[in-house]
Scaffold this motif. Structure first.
Motif, PDB file in Angstrom:
ATOM      1  N   ALA A  52       0.932  -1.185  -0.055  1.00 35.87           N
ATOM      2  CA  ALA A  52      -0.023   0.203   0.070  1.00 35.87           C
ATOM      3  C   ALA A  52       0.923   1.318  -0.083  1.00 35.87           C
ATOM      4  CB  ALA A  52      -0.849  -0.023   1.232  1.00 35.87           C
ATOM      5  N   ALA A  53       1.830   1.190   0.737  1.00 40.88           N
ATOM      6  CA  ALA A  53       2.841   2.452   0.882  1.00 40.88           C
ATOM      7  C   ALA A  53       3.604   2.614  -0.651  1.00 40.88           C
ATOM      8  CB  ALA A  53       3.914   2.184   1.870  1.00 40.88           C
ATOM      9  N   ALA A  54       3.850   1.449  -1.106  1.00 40.77           N
ATOM     10  CA  ALA A  54       4.239   1.632  -2.527  1.00 40.77           C
ATOM     11  C   ALA A  54       3.566   1.920  -3.659  1.00 40.77           C
ATOM     12  CB  ALA A  54       4.871   0.144  -3.040  1.00 40.77           C
ATOM     13  N   VAL A  55       2.077   1.774  -3.357  1.00 41.43           N
ATOM     14  CA  VAL A  55       1.167   2.372  -4.465  1.00 41.43           C
ATOM     15  C   VAL A  55       1.197   3.838  -3.975  1.00 41.43           C
ATOM     16  CG1 VAL A  55      -1.259   2.652  -4.666  1.00 41.43           C
ATOM     17  CG2 VAL A  55      -0.239   0.217  -4.464  1.00 41.43           C
ATOM     18  N   LEU A  59       1.930   7.021  -6.832  1.00 41.99           N
ATOM     19  CA  LEU A  59       0.939   8.135  -7.408  1.00 41.99           C
ATOM     20  C   LEU A  59       1.602   9.396  -6.880  1.00 41.99           C
ATOM     21  CD1 LEU A  59      -2.326   6.521  -5.805  1.00 41.99           C
ATOM     22  CD2 LEU A  59      -1.571   6.355  -8.287  1.00 41.99           C
ATOM     23  N   THR A  60       2.650   9.344  -6.065  1.00 41.93           N
ATOM     24  CA  THR A  60       3.093  10.596  -5.652  1.00 41.93           C
ATOM     25  C   THR A  60       4.536  11.081  -6.122  1.00 41.93           C
ATOM     26  OG1 THR A  60       3.784   9.870  -3.658  1.00 41.93           O
ATOM     27  CG2 THR A  60       1.623  10.906  -3.676  1.00 41.93           C
ATOM     28  N   LEU A  61       5.158  10.063  -6.680  1.00 42.04           N
ATOM     29  CA  LEU A  61       6.684  10.246  -7.281  1.00 42.04           C
ATOM     30  C   LEU A  61       6.318  10.627  -8.923  1.00 42.04           C
ATOM     31  CD1 LEU A  61       8.638   7.843  -5.097  1.00 42.04           C
ATOM     32  CD2 LEU A  61       8.140  10.521  -4.567  1.00 42.04           C
ATOM     33  N   ARG A  62       7.658  10.777  -9.120  1.00 43.74           N
ATOM     34  CA  ARG A  62       7.746  10.790 -10.945  1.00 43.74           C
ATOM     35  C   ARG A  62       9.321  10.325 -11.280  1.00 43.74           C
ATOM     36  NH1 ARG A  62       4.240  14.604 -12.757  1.00 43.74           N
ATOM     37  NH2 ARG A  62       3.444  16.187 -11.266  1.00 43.74           N
ATOM     38  N   GLY A  63       9.326  10.185 -12.482  1.00 41.16           N
ATOM     39  CA  GLY A  63      10.376   9.473 -13.155  1.00 41.16           C
ATOM     40  C   GLY A  63      10.723   8.105 -12.562  1.00 41.16           C
ATOM     41  N   PRO A  64      12.234   7.786 -12.642  1.00 38.76           N
ATOM     42  CA  PRO A  64      12.487   6.621 -12.112  1.00 38.76           C
ATOM     43  C   PRO A  64      12.080   5.812 -10.784  1.00 38.76           C
ATOM     44  CG  PRO A  64      14.352   7.773 -13.022  1.00 38.76           C
ATOM     45  CD  PRO A  64      13.312   8.651 -12.819  1.00 38.76           C
ATOM     46  N   ALA A  69       8.794   2.253  -7.633  1.00 42.11           N
ATOM     47  CA  ALA A  69       7.636   2.055  -6.479  1.00 42.11           C
ATOM     48  C   ALA A  69       6.515   1.096  -7.168  1.00 42.11           C
ATOM     49  CB  ALA A  69       7.102   3.429  -6.053  1.00 42.11           C
ATOM     50  N   ALA A  70       6.236   1.354  -8.384  1.00 35.33           N
ATOM     51  CA  ALA A  70       5.218   0.485  -9.074  1.00 35.33           C
ATOM     52  C   ALA A  70       5.821  -0.956  -9.043  1.00 35.33           C
ATOM     53  CB  ALA A  70       5.036   1.140 -10.570  1.00 35.33           C
ATOM     54  N   ALA A  71       7.089  -1.137  -9.174  1.00 35.66           N
ATOM     55  CA  ALA A  71       7.575  -2.511  -9.391  1.00 35.66           C
ATOM     56  C   ALA A  71       7.342  -3.143  -8.008  1.00 35.66           C
ATOM     57  CB  ALA A  71       8.888  -2.573  -9.817  1.00 35.66           C
ATOM     58  N   ALA A 352      -1.405   5.574   3.958  1.00 37.90           N
ATOM     59  CA  ALA A 352      -1.691   4.769   2.949  1.00 37.90           C
ATOM     60  C   ALA A 352      -1.792   3.437   3.644  1.00 37.90           C
ATOM     61  CB  ALA A 352      -0.878   4.768   1.764  1.00 37.90           C
ATOM     62  N   ALA A 353      -0.811   2.804   4.131  1.00 35.02           N
ATOM     63  CA  ALA A 353      -0.802   1.551   4.805  1.00 35.02           C
ATOM     64  C   ALA A 353      -2.043   1.302   5.768  1.00 35.02           C
ATOM     65  CB  ALA A 353       0.616   1.136   5.418  1.00 35.02           C
TER      66      ALA A 353
END
Length: 451
Positions: A52-55, A59-64, A69-71, A352-353
């Motif tokens: 949940a934290a990774a989701v 949603l809040t970060l950009r780039g690599p 985080a998506a992986a 989020a968690a």
């Protein structure tokens, strides 16, 4: 609902069976895996929290960093599931089977005990003489043409107007002109946004409204019990129908049959690129919206409660079910004369968690109210009214019109069958502990002891 003594006994045993099966569903993996099984399940829960934290990071970060985080959000649940399957073998399958038994027994036990969804009262009314239907040929990927809805409706003596797929016609004006011309029923084949506009005119003139489930999601049709797979069956209401009195919601002067949303989602759907690229547009805008660098700072007043600075607020025409995953997103009834309110505010990965793991997370607010007032730090605000993007002046007063809408539906429809009750484990425990004693026959003495 008065039940016979054998029925009470069956409820008691079903409630006990549900509780027993649920307990065994939790104990079987633990007994099979021992201490290792306990640690594995604890690790699985921790993995869900990290996912949940990774989701949130996605949603809040950009780039690599976003792609990393998506992986992580995808790989952690996959690893947990694989590890559970490899380690627990048949115990996991048996646990799932026991959980299925628990759900079935629980629903059976709660029938007739206040857990059943309340159905709207049906009234037999004569068929309309001059029905008028508005159809959007673009809705639902072209369902109007695919199911020959125009031709079938005209065979039933209905007047049908097809909206121009390339134009921007005033649906409200078309409906009002039809009523002025003598129409005694209005109907719409399209998305819920189109349905709401036509429904408001029908309610204004107190004539029946016909829902034809030709949209993409058709949430209103779902809660009315209509067939969403074959919208042509909804036309049976013209010849063999009944009427339901349901509520109608308003956000300002805009009607809604499902909900009105404010905040992050409402801002996203305003983007011109959203229709063609929903995911890409959402990922581009969410980092700034969730970090509050962009978007409105909302305040929602719902009865005596105030939601300060939520990321999003959803106001629904009757409350949604939120305490049962098997009925999530459904409404128990459409005639309770009350608004549902869902507010969400997630400011960090930790929140989020907890949103996923905590039984009553602080990030989620669930309320009911007869009136909701939305305000913000600007003169007007973006809103999604039944999925349609609009701009409304502030403050926005959301209200409900009790029983304002006469909906004509087919007498025979899939959702007319009683729906499954909510899984209320507290009620099941009470049922298992008390029903047996109240239902057991008492042997009365043949004499009265002296005082």
């Amino acid at each position: 609902m008065n039940l016979s003594r054998p029925a009470h006994r069956m409820q008691r045993w079903a409630a006990r069976g549900a509780l027993g099966a649920a307990t065994l569903a939790a104990l079987v993996p633990l007994a099979y895996g021992g201490i290792g099984g306990v640690l594995l399940l604890m690790g699985g829960v921790a993995g869900l929290g990290l996912s949940a934290a990774a989701v949130w990071w996605t949603l809040t970060l950009r780039g690599p960093a976003r792609w990393a985080a998506a992986a992580l959000a995808v790989s952690i649940p996959a690893a947990v599931i694989a590890l559970l399957a490899i380690t627990l073998f048949w115990a996991l399958l048996l646990s799932l089977a026991l959980w299925g038994v628990a759900v079935w027994c629980g629903r059976y036990a709660l029938r007739g005990s206040g857990g059943r969804r309340v159905r709207v009262r049906e009234r037999r009314m004569p068929p309309p003489k001059r029905p008028f239907l508005i159809m959007n040929p673009r809705s639902g990927g072209g369902k109007v043409g695919r199911f020959d809805l125009k031709e079938k409706a005209e065979q039933l003596a209905a007047t049908v107007v097809l909206l121009d797929p390339h134009g921007n016609q005033d649906v409200t004006a078309l409906a009002r002109a039809a009523v002025a011309d003598g129409a005694d029923l209005l109907g719409a084949a399209g998305g819920d946004g189109t349905q709401a506009l036509v429904a408001a005119v029908a309610a204004e003139h107190d004539i029946p409204f016909l829902v034809i489930s030709a949209g993409t999601r058709n949430h209103f049709a779902l809660d009315l019990g209509l067939d969403r797979d074959n919208p042509a069956t909804n036309l049976d209401a013209l010849t063999d129908g009944v009427e339901l009195r349901v509520d109608l919601g308003f956000a300002g002067d805009r009607p809604f049959v499902n909900n009105a949303s404010f905040g992050a989602y409402a801002v996203i759907v305003q983007s011109p690129a959203y229709r063609d690229d929903k995911i890409g547009t959402s990922l581009a805008l969410l980092p700034d919206l969730l970090s509050r660098r962009q978007g409105p700072r909302l305040t929602a007043h719902a009865g005596d409660s105030t939601l300060s600075a939520p990321h999003a607020v959803l106001v629904s025409n009757n409350p949604y079910r939120t305490d049962d995953p098997f009925g999530f997103g459904r409404r128990d009834r459409l005639d309770s004369a009350i608004l549902g309110v869902l507010g969400i505010s997630v400011g960090s990965a930790a929140e989020a968690a907890t949103l996923l793991l905590a039984p009553e997370p602080d990030a989620l607010t669930i309320l009911t109210a007869r009136e909701v007032v939305i305000d913000a730090d600007r003169p007007e605000i973006e809103a999604g009214i039944d999925g349609e993007a609009v701009i409304l002046p502030l403050p926005v007063r959301c209200r409900i019109a009790p029983g304002a809408l006469r909906v004509r539906v087919p007498r025979k429809r899939p959702g007319a069958r009683p729906s499954s009750p909510r899984l209320n484990w507290r009620q099941l425990r009470k049922l298992a502990a008390t029903v047996g004693r109240t239902a057991a026959p008492r042997r009365m003495p043949s004499w009265t002891a002296p005082r």
